[in-house]
Design an enzyme around this catalytic site. Structure first.
Site, PDB file in Angstrom:
ATOM      1  NE  ARG A 167     -49.781  -1.025 -79.750  1.00  0.00           N
ATOM      2  CZ  ARG A 167     -50.348  -1.584 -78.698  1.00  0.00           C
ATOM      3  NH1 ARG A 167     -51.268  -2.505 -78.861  1.00  0.00           N
ATOM      4  NH2 ARG A 167     -49.988  -1.238 -77.495  1.00  0.00           N
TER       5      ARG A 167
ATOM      6  CE  LYS B 205     -54.858  -1.504 -58.182  1.00  0.00           C
ATOM      7  NZ  LYS B 205     -55.099  -2.878 -58.603  1.00  0.00           N
TER       8      LYS B 205
ATOM      9  N   GLY C 284     -49.588   2.600 -70.983  1.00  0.00           N
ATOM     10  CA  GLY C 284     -50.793   2.638 -71.803  1.00  0.00           C
ATOM     11  C   GLY C 284     -51.663   3.853 -71.560  1.00  0.00           C
TER      12      GLY C 284
ATOM     13  N   GLY D 228     -46.268  -2.410 -70.674  1.00  0.00           N
ATOM     14  CA  GLY D 228     -45.552  -3.203 -69.682  1.00  0.00           C
ATOM     15  C   GLY D 228     -44.064  -3.313 -69.977  1.00  0.00           C
TER      16      GLY D 228
HETATM   17  P1  ADP Z   1     -50.183   3.711 -67.164  1.00  0.00           P
HETATM   18  O1  ADP Z   1     -51.122   2.801 -67.932  1.00  0.00           O
HETATM   19  O2  ADP Z   1     -49.813   4.920 -67.954  1.00  0.00           O
HETATM   20  O3  ADP Z   1     -48.996   2.984 -66.616  1.00  0.00           O
HETATM   21  P2  ADP Z   1     -51.732   3.437 -64.762  1.00  0.00           P
HETATM   22  O4  ADP Z   1     -52.459   2.284 -65.371  1.00  0.00           O
HETATM   23  O5  ADP Z   1     -50.796   3.177 -63.654  1.00  0.00           O
HETATM   24  O6  ADP Z   1     -50.999   4.278 -65.903  1.00  0.00           O
HETATM   25  O7  ADP Z   1     -52.787   4.472 -64.154  1.00  0.00           O
HETATM   26  C1  ADP Z   1     -53.783   5.079 -64.926  1.00  0.00           C
HETATM   27  C2  ADP Z   1     -55.075   5.187 -64.158  1.00  0.00           C
HETATM   28  O8  ADP Z   1     -54.879   5.814 -62.921  1.00  0.00           O
HETATM   29  C3  ADP Z   1     -56.103   6.009 -64.906  1.00  0.00           C
HETATM   30  O9  ADP Z   1     -57.195   5.192 -65.248  1.00  0.00           O
HETATM   31  C4  ADP Z   1     -56.487   7.103 -63.914  1.00  0.00           C
HETATM   32  O10 ADP Z   1     -57.875   7.390 -63.902  1.00  0.00           O
HETATM   33  C5  ADP Z   1     -56.066   6.503 -62.606  1.00  0.00           C
HETATM   34  N1  ADP Z   1     -55.859   7.542 -61.583  1.00  0.00           N
HETATM   35  C6  ADP Z   1     -54.988   8.553 -61.603  1.00  0.00           C
HETATM   36  N2  ADP Z   1     -55.138   9.333 -60.519  1.00  0.00           N
HETATM   37  C7  ADP Z   1     -56.145   8.800 -59.789  1.00  0.00           C
HETATM   38  C8  ADP Z   1     -56.783   9.145 -58.564  1.00  0.00           C
HETATM   39  N3  ADP Z   1     -56.418  10.228 -57.878  1.00  0.00           N
HETATM   40  N4  ADP Z   1     -57.787   8.340 -58.122  1.00  0.00           N
HETATM   41  C9  ADP Z   1     -58.167   7.254 -58.824  1.00  0.00           C
HETATM   42  N5  ADP Z   1     -57.595   6.881 -59.980  1.00  0.00           N
HETATM   43  C10 ADP Z   1     -56.605   7.640 -60.455  1.00  0.00           C
HETATM   44 MG    MG Z   2     -52.638   1.406 -67.277  1.00  0.00          MG
END
Ligand code: ADP
Ligand code: MG
Length: 390
Positions: free
Chosen positions: A34, A196, A349, A372
């Protein structure tokens, strides 16, 4: 958006809001990505004879002085990165001592202020605090894209009192994210994964208006599949979002693709059994942890012709090597497309962490630094920190 290039910066005091919220380890900067990303703006100002006042938050001190969240380690790192520039540090971001140090600043020098969030007024967007910050400078430059979805004193309040401009990093973020949200070159494919549905629903709904195909992976796939009457075993599922998932499925027609098979296990932390299911169903005693081989092929085929790709959210539990294949394989395909001229943008992230884990960061057109903020941008939301630069 007004660009820093349009400002007359010579001899001026410039308040630069940076994102210096870097990971620390034992009092040192563990990852300087960063800080490096901010250098184009800082160097431009230094070379053009500005007096640079640099400010940022670090971590979540919640309005109190937390010595472990001092920007001092960032100061040390900054000196290493800019060895021929005079850089100073001050133990606060407002007050007499800060004013004195600003007054002593010469053209081409930098003063780094202490953590903005040591003051509760920062996150409250307190008007007097914003005014005090503004009183230090002649011009405000916002270059912390990761903070523009928050209305804080240093991101929104200050702009009321000073002519305000976008720095180079912020401009780059907006340029690439706009390539996704405004007239993306077609075919446009989005890949959405992660844990989620609840945190991504806005992104999915907005993208469905623009994409040719939207590929779903990660844990959120199971909520969709459950809604479709499939067996999802012990996989993560947001039951309170089944109805929302159903609406999305109805509106998406054939644009939304769900996994055709899965990697499943009996236990995520200590897996004894790891299997690839023959179809979309997951056995009652198993947990879905990644997309399966059939899905990888199907998604690869779909992405192949894309001219624009947006990717957010790992496709499986990528932190564990056993469950990272889907994320890795799709990452490799996205990287290959970049080489062929496709605009590829990754945001979020954990998504960025996944890309770095697979060492693909140099093979993506744009890796968004704002978790975010990039998601809210792609959702089509108005970001308060950008509106004040318009
Ligand atoms: P980002 O930060 O890129 O927006 P998220 O925070 O939405 O992504 O999701 C990332 C998390 O989702 C990771 O920690 C990953 O382990 C989890 N994840 C992905 N697939 C699964 C799964 N099938 N079951 C449980 N957790 C999952
Ligand atoms: Mg995340």
């Amino acid at each position: 958006m007004r660009s820093i290039k349009d400002a007359d910066v010579k001899g001026k005091r410039i308040f630069v809001r940076g994102d210096l919220n870097v990971p620390l380890k034992e009092g040192e900067v563990r990852d300087n990505t960063r800080i490096v990303a901010l250098l184009p703006t800082i160097k431009y100002l230094v070379e053009n004879g500005s007096k640079v006042i640099l400010a940022s938050h670090l971590g979540r001190p919640k309005g109190k002085v937390v010595p472990e969240l001092s920007l001092k380690p960032v100061y040390e790192e900054l000196k290493k990165l800019l060895p021929s520039t005079n850089i100073y540090f001050v133990n606060d971001c407002v007050g007499e001592e800060v004013k004195n140090k600003v007054n002593e600043l010469k053209e081409g020098e930098i003063l780094l202020l202490e953590n903005l969030r040591f003051h509760p007024e920062e996150e409250k967007n307190d008007e007097n605090f914003a005014k005090e910050l503004a009183s230090l400078a002649d011009i405000f430059v916002q270059d912390a894209f990761g903070t523009v979805h928050r209305a804080h004193a240093s991101t929104v309040g200050i702009a009321k009192f000073l002519p305000s401009y976008a720095g180079f990093l912020l401009e780059k973020e907006v340029k690439f994210l706009s390539k996704v949200t405004e007239n993306p070159e077609k075919p446009f494919i989005a890949i959405i994964g992660g844990a989620k549905i609840s945190t991504k629903i806005g992104v999915i709904e907005n993208l469905l208006k623009k994409v040719d195909k939207l590929l779903i992976g990660g844990a959120m796939a199971y909520t969709f599949l459950k809604k479709k009457g499939k067996n999802i075993g012990k996989s993560l599922c947001e039951d309170e979002y089944l109805e929302v998932a159903g609406k999305v499925l109805d509106n998406a027609e054939d644009k939304l693709l769900l996994p055709l098979d899965h990697i499943v296990t009996d236990n995520i932390d200590e897996p004894k059994r790891i299997e690839n299911t023959p179809d979309e169903n997951i056995p009652d005693d198993m947990i879905g942890v990644d997309i399966g081989t059939k899905t990888i092929s199907e998604y690869a085929e779909t992405i192949k012709e894309a001219k624009t790709v947006f990717w957010n959210g790992p496709l499986g539990v990528f932190e564990k090597d056993e469950f990272s294949k889907g994320t890795r394989e799709i990452g490799k395909i996205v990287a290959e497309l970049t080489e062929k001229g496709t605009v590829t943008v990754v945001g979020g992230g954990d998504s960025v962490a996944a890309v770095k884990k697979e060492n693909l960061q140099d093979k993506i057109s744009h890796i968004s630094t704002g978790g975010g903020a990039s998601l809210e941008f792609v959702e089509g939301k108005k970001l308060p920190g950008l509106e004040v630069l318009e």
